[in-house]
Every structure is written in C-alpha cells, then in structure tokens.
Write a protein that holds these residues in place. Structure first.
Motif, PDB file in Angstrom:
ATOM      1  N   GLU A  46       0.823  -1.210   0.000  1.00  0.00           N
ATOM      2  CA  GLU A  46       0.000   0.000   0.000  1.00  0.00           C
ATOM      3  C   GLU A  46       0.856   1.258   0.000  1.00  0.00           C
ATOM      4  O   GLU A  46       0.534   2.243  -0.666  1.00  0.00           O
ATOM      5  N   LEU A  47       1.991   1.221   0.747  1.00  0.00           N
ATOM      6  CA  LEU A  47       2.842   2.413   0.809  1.00  0.00           C
ATOM      7  C   LEU A  47       3.537   2.642  -0.521  1.00  0.00           C
ATOM      8  O   LEU A  47       3.623   3.771  -1.000  1.00  0.00           O
ATOM      9  N   ILE A  48       4.030   1.556  -1.144  1.00  0.00           N
ATOM     10  CA  ILE A  48       4.723   1.710  -2.429  1.00  0.00           C
ATOM     11  C   ILE A  48       3.746   2.222  -3.489  1.00  0.00           C
ATOM     12  O   ILE A  48       3.978   3.234  -4.147  1.00  0.00           O
ATOM     13  N   LEU A  49       2.615   1.522  -3.604  1.00  0.00           N
ATOM     14  CA  LEU A  49       1.629   1.927  -4.606  1.00  0.00           C
ATOM     15  C   LEU A  49       1.028   3.287  -4.273  1.00  0.00           C
ATOM     16  O   LEU A  49       0.769   4.095  -5.162  1.00  0.00           O
ATOM     17  N   GLY A  50       0.830   3.534  -2.986  1.00  0.00           N
ATOM     18  CA  GLY A  50       0.248   4.800  -2.560  1.00  0.00           C
ATOM     19  C   GLY A  50       1.165   5.966  -2.911  1.00  0.00           C
ATOM     20  O   GLY A  50       0.707   7.016  -3.361  1.00  0.00           O
ATOM     21  N   ASP A  68      -7.197  -6.085   0.254  1.00  0.00           N
ATOM     22  CA  ASP A  68      -6.896  -4.997   1.180  1.00  0.00           C
ATOM     23  C   ASP A  68      -6.137  -3.880   0.471  1.00  0.00           C
ATOM     24  O   ASP A  68      -6.423  -2.702   0.672  1.00  0.00           O
ATOM     25  N   VAL A  69      -5.169  -4.260  -0.361  1.00  0.00           N
ATOM     26  CA  VAL A  69      -4.383  -3.261  -1.091  1.00  0.00           C
ATOM     27  C   VAL A  69      -5.301  -2.457  -2.006  1.00  0.00           C
ATOM     28  O   VAL A  69      -5.226  -1.228  -2.066  1.00  0.00           O
ATOM     29  N   TRP A  70      -6.178  -3.156  -2.705  1.00  0.00           N
ATOM     30  CA  TRP A  70      -7.107  -2.474  -3.611  1.00  0.00           C
ATOM     31  C   TRP A  70      -7.937  -1.441  -2.868  1.00  0.00           C
ATOM     32  O   TRP A  70      -8.143  -0.332  -3.323  1.00  0.00           O
ATOM     33  N   LYS A  71      -8.392  -1.831  -1.692  1.00  0.00           N
ATOM     34  CA  LYS A  71      -9.303  -0.964  -0.959  1.00  0.00           C
ATOM     35  C   LYS A  71      -8.602   0.214  -0.296  1.00  0.00           C
ATOM     36  O   LYS A  71      -9.120   1.324  -0.312  1.00  0.00           O
ATOM     37  N   THR A  72      -7.426  -0.015   0.279  1.00  0.00           N
ATOM     38  CA  THR A  72      -6.873   1.036   1.138  1.00  0.00           C
ATOM     39  C   THR A  72      -5.685   1.789   0.558  1.00  0.00           C
ATOM     40  O   THR A  72      -5.231   2.750   1.168  1.00  0.00           O
ATOM     41  N   THR A  73      -5.180   1.380  -0.616  1.00  0.00           N
ATOM     42  CA  THR A  73      -4.106   2.167  -1.237  1.00  0.00           C
ATOM     43  C   THR A  73      -4.524   3.626  -1.438  1.00  0.00           C
ATOM     44  O   THR A  73      -3.734   4.532  -1.152  1.00  0.00           O
ATOM     45  N   PRO A  74      -5.742   3.904  -1.908  1.00  0.00           N
ATOM     46  CA  PRO A  74      -6.147   5.308  -2.074  1.00  0.00           C
ATOM     47  C   PRO A  74      -6.031   6.116  -0.796  1.00  0.00           C
ATOM     48  O   PRO A  74      -5.665   7.290  -0.825  1.00  0.00           O
ATOM     49  N   PHE A  75      -6.306   5.470   0.314  1.00  0.00           N
ATOM     50  CA  PHE A  75      -6.214   6.154   1.607  1.00  0.00           C
ATOM     51  C   PHE A  75      -4.764   6.549   1.872  1.00  0.00           C
ATOM     52  O   PHE A  75      -4.470   7.698   2.217  1.00  0.00           O
ATOM     53  N   ALA A  76      -3.844   5.595   1.667  1.00  0.00           N
ATOM     54  CA  ALA A  76      -2.418   5.892   1.846  1.00  0.00           C
ATOM     55  C   ALA A  76      -1.998   6.988   0.863  1.00  0.00           C
ATOM     56  O   ALA A  76      -1.278   7.924   1.232  1.00  0.00           O
ATOM     57  N   ALA A  77      -2.487   6.867  -0.371  1.00  0.00           N
ATOM     58  CA  ALA A  77      -2.115   7.846  -1.398  1.00  0.00           C
ATOM     59  C   ALA A  77      -2.537   9.252  -0.988  1.00  0.00           C
ATOM     60  O   ALA A  77      -1.798  10.215  -1.169  1.00  0.00           O
ATOM     61  N   LEU A  78      -3.712   9.361  -0.408  1.00  0.00           N
ATOM     62  CA  LEU A  78      -4.234  10.668  -0.032  1.00  0.00           C
ATOM     63  C   LEU A  78      -3.368  11.326   1.035  1.00  0.00           C
ATOM     64  O   LEU A  78      -3.056  12.515   0.949  1.00  0.00           O
ATOM     65  N   ILE A  79      -2.955  10.536   2.031  1.00  0.00           N
ATOM     66  CA  ILE A  79      -2.106  11.091   3.093  1.00  0.00           C
ATOM     67  C   ILE A  79      -0.761  11.510   2.512  1.00  0.00           C
ATOM     68  O   ILE A  79      -0.238  12.587   2.813  1.00  0.00           O
ATOM     69  N   ILE A  80      -0.210  10.650   1.631  1.00  0.00           N
ATOM     70  CA  ILE A  80       1.091  10.953   1.055  1.00  0.00           C
ATOM     71  C   ILE A  80       1.001  12.168   0.120  1.00  0.00           C
ATOM     72  O   ILE A  80       1.893  13.008   0.084  1.00  0.00           O
ATOM     73  N   LEU A  81      -0.127  12.265  -0.572  1.00  0.00           N
ATOM     74  CA  LEU A  81      -0.338  13.420  -1.450  1.00  0.00           C
ATOM     75  C   LEU A  81      -0.328  14.716  -0.640  1.00  0.00           C
ATOM     76  O   LEU A  81       0.272  15.717  -1.039  1.00  0.00           O
ATOM     77  N   ALA A  82      -0.959  14.679   0.532  1.00  0.00           N
ATOM     78  CA  ALA A  82      -0.959  15.852   1.413  1.00  0.00           C
ATOM     79  C   ALA A  82       0.469  16.210   1.782  1.00  0.00           C
ATOM     80  O   ALA A  82       0.843  17.389   1.818  1.00  0.00           O
TER      81      ALA A  82
END
Lengths: 437, 310
Positions: B96-100, B178-192
């Motif tokens: 999730e962190l890598i993809l995010g 799990d990765v499919w569902k929560t990667t966007p969440f990680a991405a959003l935090i990292i985007l911030a």
C-alpha cells in the motif's frame, strides 16, 4: 527571539506528552474496539418453568415472534394466518438478524438481558442445548408430548436436552442429492455416487466444503450413514473410530481422483448451487430450497432429486436442519405462545408450510397430501431424508464441537493434515470442548 | 528544579502554574468523558478476561487470574493467528505504501481533470469492506470467476488454481483485496505530504543539476517521510486488527485466521467470554506495542523533519 526562549523548555516537555497522548489515543481506540466484543457476562441462574399445553385455548393478547430475516415469508405468513384464525391472539413477527449468526447474537443478547420483547424465538436446531442449559427457555415437554402424534420423531429429537423438550419443531430440513439424470445414475450409495462422478469430467460432485458449519453437516451425513458417531447416548466422545477414518479417506480421495471438484473447498450453499447450474456437474448435495431455483434454469428438465445415499453396506442417514419454536423464559404471554405453536404445528398449517413456502413439514401426513405433492414433487424423497436423519451432537458446547469437526475435516481435504492427525486432533478438541467450564 | 527557579522569575512561574491549572480545568470534562467511554469498557474487558463464565450452568463464573492468558499463549492457534496477522500486515502495508506513493506522485502532477481523478481514486475506500470482500470472492471463484477465467483464457498460470482453497494463494487474495481498498487512503495522506514540499526546493535542485531520480531520492522521499510514516501507522494498526476480509473470504481457512477472528470465535460463537476477552486484550496489546514502537522511532523523524523545516 528572546521572548520565545522561556517557551522552549515547555515545548520540549510537551513533546513526550504529545507522544503519550498519541499512544493513549491509539490504545483507547483499539481497546474500545476490543472491549465492544466483550459482551455481557451471563448471570442469574433460574429454574426452568414449564409451558402448560392447555393454556393455549384461553389465550389472548399479543405474541411477538423473533428470529432471522424472513426470506421465504413463512414467519410473517404464519403469524398473519394465526391471527386471522385465532381471533383473540394477535401474533407478529420481528426480524432481528439478517443472517443466522446475527439472529443468534441478537437472541442471546435479549435472553441474557432478560428482555420481555419477544415471546417466541425461532431457533436453529443446534441452539437448543445451549439455550436450555442457560435456563433461557420454557420447558415444553408437556406441550410436545401432547402434540407428539402429529410430529415426525426425528424432528422432535432436535429440541431435546437432558431428557426434556425445549421447543417445538416448526419446519425441518434435510440434505438432498440433485443429479443430472441424462448423465449420471440415481445414487444408491456414496461409493457409487463418487465412482460415477469420477467417470467423466461433466459428472463431478459438488458439495459444501468451505471451512464452516456446512462442512460439519456434509461430513456428518456420511459419518452417520457409515455408522459412526460423534458423541454416544451418554455423551462420551466417540469420534476416534474406524468409521471417521474411512469417511475422511473417502472424501479426500474423492478430491484427488476428481470425483469432486477441488473448488468445493470454497463453496457454501449458494456457490455450490451456482456451480451446479453451470451444467458442468453431475451431482450436487444441497437443501430442498434449491429445487425451486433449479427449476428456473435450463437444467429444469434434466435434473432429478434423490434422498441422501447410504454408505456401502450401511443405511442411508443424514443430518437434520430446520427451525424450532422456543418460548422465552421471560415471555409475558406464554399462553399466547402456546396457542401459536399449536397452530404452527397443526397438520393443516404444515401443508401450507410445504405448499406456500417450500419448506419441509414436521408432520408426516403432509408429505403424501396430493396438493403438497403437486407443488413439491420430491416430497417422498424429502420425507425419506428427513426420517433417516439424525440431529447434530447435542451439547451446550456444540459450536466448539462443530469447529473441531470442520477445521480438522478441512485440513484433511485441503491436504494440510493426514487423516490420522486430524482424527486425533478432532477427538482431543471435542474432549476439551466438553470439559468447558 | 532549584536552578530553574533561580533563573526564571518567580512571577512567571506562578502564572505558569495558574495557566496549567486552567488548562487542566478546561480539559477535565473531555478527559472525564474519554475515561468514561474508553477506560471503563477497557477495564471491564480486562476484568472479564480474568474470569471464566460457564457455558453449561447459567450465571456460574469463577475468577481464574491469568489462566485465560496462559492458555491462549500456550495454544498453537494463537501463535498461528499472530504470525498470519503479521504476515498479512507486513505484505499489505508495504504494498500500500509503495503503490500509494506512486499514486500520490501521479496525482500531484498538473494535468486536466486532476480534481476529478483525486475523488475517483478514493472510491474503493468508500466501499464497505464486506461488500468488497464478496466482490473479490466472486472474481476468484473457480470455473466462473473473472480472474480465473481471464488467466485461463490467456494461458497464464493460476487459471486452474482454487485461489481461496489453497495455502498462500488465499493469503494473496486477502492481501490484494486490502491493497485495492486502502491504497487510495495511503495515497491521499502521502499526497498531502507532497503538497507541503515547497517548489523552491525543487528549483534549487534543478539549478544544481540534479537528475529526476536524484531529486526523488534525495528530496522528495526524505521530505515525504513524515507523511509515509503517518500512513504506515494508520494502516498497520488497521491491518493488525483485520477481521472482515478473512471472515468473508475464507473463514480463516488456509492460513488466514487473524487474531481478531480468533477472539470473535471465542466470544461470539463459543460464548467463552473470559477466554475471548483475553484474546481481545492480547490483540490490543500487540497493536499497542507496535504503535508505540512506531510513535517512538518513526515519530522522532516527524519531529526532526519539522525542526529542519523551521
């Protein structure tokens, strides 16, 4: 800048505090989640009161029946028909859970909390001993005895715990074999079924082999017909037997030689039905409700129904499912509840159970009624399955016993444990479960 | 303390104390409510875990001290679930962190329709886990599932595998779901996190002749660390408590039983209130230890970076 100086030590001091606060919040959040699962501790032992069979005649007032989501409409339909026929008692059905598991949780919560909301609970046959042992139900022994001649004996046995009856059977359930009569023969024995299923790729057998309650049922159906048992009459653990080993070997060989598709390891009832509907299989083990669904598919003209087969050299058996009516010990209208049970189990209404809701009646005469046979052409096969079926192990720790069975059976089927290891572990775990405080 | 009092004027110290008192008074109501809604149930759960409640005799219970914990820690099931949960958390959180991070970098580029895309990628996160689990179950269905059909049509391996019925494969499906569902969440935090890195830093790097890769490794990643760590903390805590995915997909078969599932089985299915509560507390302690480690070590980085930026 100097003005800021005195503030700095404070800031430094605040940092570990922030850290602690963060950790504390995390802890609180996690614990809150864990703690929610804690549930209430059971308390207050009670002597079970008994239901009076004569009380139903003079009943009045309202009766609330609680149970699982009414998918077939049978509960609401029965409540309405009863209210209309009775005139004095008004019954209503309250759905308190979308699935069987949820309904059980909801019922347990109400019973633990001594709630008077529900007078009657629709209970899965396997809940009886657990609920009865907790003193949550009204003793229905007299009522059941008064009604005994209209009820199929095997269905009555599912309400028994410690020589008393704690519910009345409402409708029952037993496994059936659905088969493609253009491809495979009617199964007479499990051995013949498996042999026939292995003959051609399109003959395969599908059943419920996921790691869950359904696997316990599928396994016990074979074990019972092979003459094996889990607990004997006295309640001693008898699973460590030649029969258990034979059945386990038979089932795991069946997966290896493609009698059964390996996909059954992921199937519960619905996926098994859907796989069978693809037309790629010869046999399916499932419940009676599948009949109506299969009739709406292209397989309608090519499938037939048979009772569960016998073990080679043994006799056919099965495992009873179905639902009972249990009166809550905290019901404020026990007489009304008795009146409802009288109506629901009456030979006349039991015909409607089959005709209007496609459920298996608990009254034998209903199966040979012409009107029923017209709506449920497999009623004769169903009756054979019901009469030959036995209850699952009767024990207040049944959930643990079932887990010991399905987890270890699954381990053998998926190839992670040998039959010998599994049998020993099963026996050990069931013994431990039975010793539960 | 003495030196400090000497250095600092007594007046300030008095005001300081008064201010602290005021602060305490102002936070007291919320602290009290926190204690009520968090500490009381926690305390109750701990109390339950020190007892056993009879499943055969109504109302019977006995105090057993730490016996429930000893039994749990001596059982194979607990350690199997412990290992499986950590395997799941390790795999899913790192993916999730890598993809995010990759996703965040893409979303940070200036292009038309960026705002729409940012909303759209969050969709999987908005879907209820149980529903997405059922979707994944259907996709991996043998004989008729989308994934298995596509794999066999392309002649790729895996088409004839019963994914949810096989060790390893079953865990792979759960991790994927799990990765499919929560990667966007990680991405959003990292985007911030990406958005607070000033453009000047990049301009400086460009002037110094740094390559794109050097800029990423030496500027973006270090400056992004606090955001990544934050995403990692959230995701790890969630992953260690995973319940719905294995519950729906495998019922814990094929090496996918998580710590929470074990606690649920004991509490709800078996009604072993004491034993189940002990498992809940053990799960909680595990999550707590992991988060404290994060906050202690990784949290230091958050502060370092903050200081550097000042």
């Amino acid at each position: 800048m100097d003005l800021n100086r005195p503030a700095l030590p404070l800031q430094n001091k605040a940092t570990p505090r922030t850290r602690k606060a963060l950790a504390a919040t995390a802890v609180a959040a996690a614990l809150l989640l864990s703690a929610c699962g804690g549930g209430a501790a059971p308390q207050g032992a009670e002597q079970a009161a008994a239901a009076d069979p004569a009380s139903g005649a003079n009943a009045s007032g309202a009766v609330n029946i609680c149970g699982v989501k009414d998918a077939s409409g049978i509960y609401k339909g029965t409540a309405e028909a009863f209210t209309k026929a009775n005139g004095k008692v008004a019954a209503k059905y309250t759905e308190i859970g979308a699935t069987t598991d949820e309904a059980r949780t909801q019922i347990v919560q109400r019973l633990e909390g001594k709630s008077t909301e529900c007078d009657l609970f629709v209970t899965d046959v396997i809940w009886t001993s657990e609920f009865a042992s907790q003193g949550w139900l009204l003793d229905q022994t007299k009522l059941v005895e008064a009604n005994k001649d209209r009820l199929i004996p095997s269905t009555v046995e599912t309400t028994k715990y410690q020589d008393k009856y704690w519910g009345s059977p409402f409708f029952t359930n037993a496994g059936l074999i659905y088969y493609q009569k253009d491809k495979v023969a009617k199964p007479e024995s499990w051995q013949q079924l498996y042999a026939e299923a292995a003959k051609a790729p399109g003959n395969g057998y599908v059943y419920q082999g996921k790691q869950y309650e359904g696997l316990t049922v599928n396994f016990l159906e074979m074990l019972y017909s092979a003459g094996g048992e889990v607990l004997n009459e006295q309640g001693d653990v008898k699973i460590d037997s030649k029969e258990t080993r034979d059945v386990l070997n038979f089932m795991s060989d069946g997966l290896k030689n493609s009698s059964a598709d390996r996909a059954v390891l992921t199937y519960n009832e619905d996926p098994a039905r859907l796989a069978y509907e693809s037309g790629d299989f010869g046999y399916q083990r499932n419940w009676p409700h599948v009949y109506r669904l299969l009739n709406a598919t292209p397989l309608a003209s090519s499938f037939a129904v048979a009772p569960l087969p016998a073990w080679e050299g043994g006799k056919a058996s099965g495992v009873l499912g179905g639902w009972n009516l249990a009166i809550s010990a905290h019901s404020t209208n026990q007489a009304g509840a008795v009146a409802f049970i009288d109506f629901a189990t009456s030979p006349n209404w039991q015909k409607h159970v089959a005709m209007d809701y496609s459920q298996a009646p608990v009254n034998e005469a209903a199966y040979s009624d012409p009107a029923v046979l017209q709506k449920m052409p497999f009623a004769t096969e169903l009756l054979a399955s019901v009469k030959g079926a036995k209850p699952r192990p009767i024990s207040p720790v049944y959930p643990q016993i079932s887990q010991a069975i399905y987890k270890n059976v699954y381990a053998v089927l998926s190839g992670t444990a040998s039959t010998e290891e599994a049998v020993q572990k099963m026996a050990e775990e069931i013994t431990t479960a039975k010793a539960s405080f | 303390m003495a030196t400090r009092t000497l250095q600092a004027p007594a007046k300030t110290s008095g005001r300081d104390r008064a201010e602290r008192k005021l602060a305490f008074r102002m936070t007291a109501p919320s602290l009290f409510i926190m204690a009520l809604v968090a500490a009381v149930p926690i305390g109750y759960a701990i109390w339950l875990s020190l007892n056993q409640y009879s499943v055969r005799t109504a109302g019977l219970s006995r105090f057993v001290g730490l016996e429930n914990y000893v039994n749990a820690l001596a059982s194979q099931e607990w350690w199997a679930a412990f290992g499986q949960t950590f395997l799941f958390a390790g795999l899913s959180v790192s993916l999730e962190l890598i993809l995010g991070t990759a996703m965040a970098l893409l979303l940070n580029l200036a292009f038309k329709g960026r705002a729409v895309l940012r909303t759209v990628v969050l969709l999987p996160y908005a879907i209820i886990t149980v529903v997405s689990a059922i979707t994944w179950q259907t996709m991996f269905q043998p004989n008729m599932g989308l994934v298995t059909n596509v794999l066999s049509a392309l002649g790729l391996p895996g088409g004839d595998v019963v994914w949810l019925g096989e060790h390893g494969y079953a865990m792979a499906v759960i991790v994927m779901a799990d990765v499919w569902k929560t990667t966007p969440f990680a991405a959003l935090i990292i985007l911030a996190g990406l958005q607070v890195i000033s453009a000047e830093t990049y301009e400086a790097a460009e002037l110094d002749g740094a390559s794109k890769w050097q800029t990423f490794v030496n500027i973006t990643l270090p400056l992004l660390r606090p955001a990544i760590v934050l995403a990692a903390i959230f995701r790890t805590m969630d992953a260690l408590r995973v319940f719905d995915l294995p519950f729906v997909l495998t019922r814990g078969a094929n090496g996918t039983e998580s710590m929470s599932m074990l606690a649920y089985t004991q509490l709800r299915e078996n009604r072993l209130v004491g034993e189940g509560s002990a498992l809940s507390i053990l799960t909680f302690l595990t999550v707590m230890v992991v988060s404290v480690i994060y906050v202690r070590f990784a949290g230091g980085n958050i502060r370092d970076v903050a200081k550097e930026e000042q």
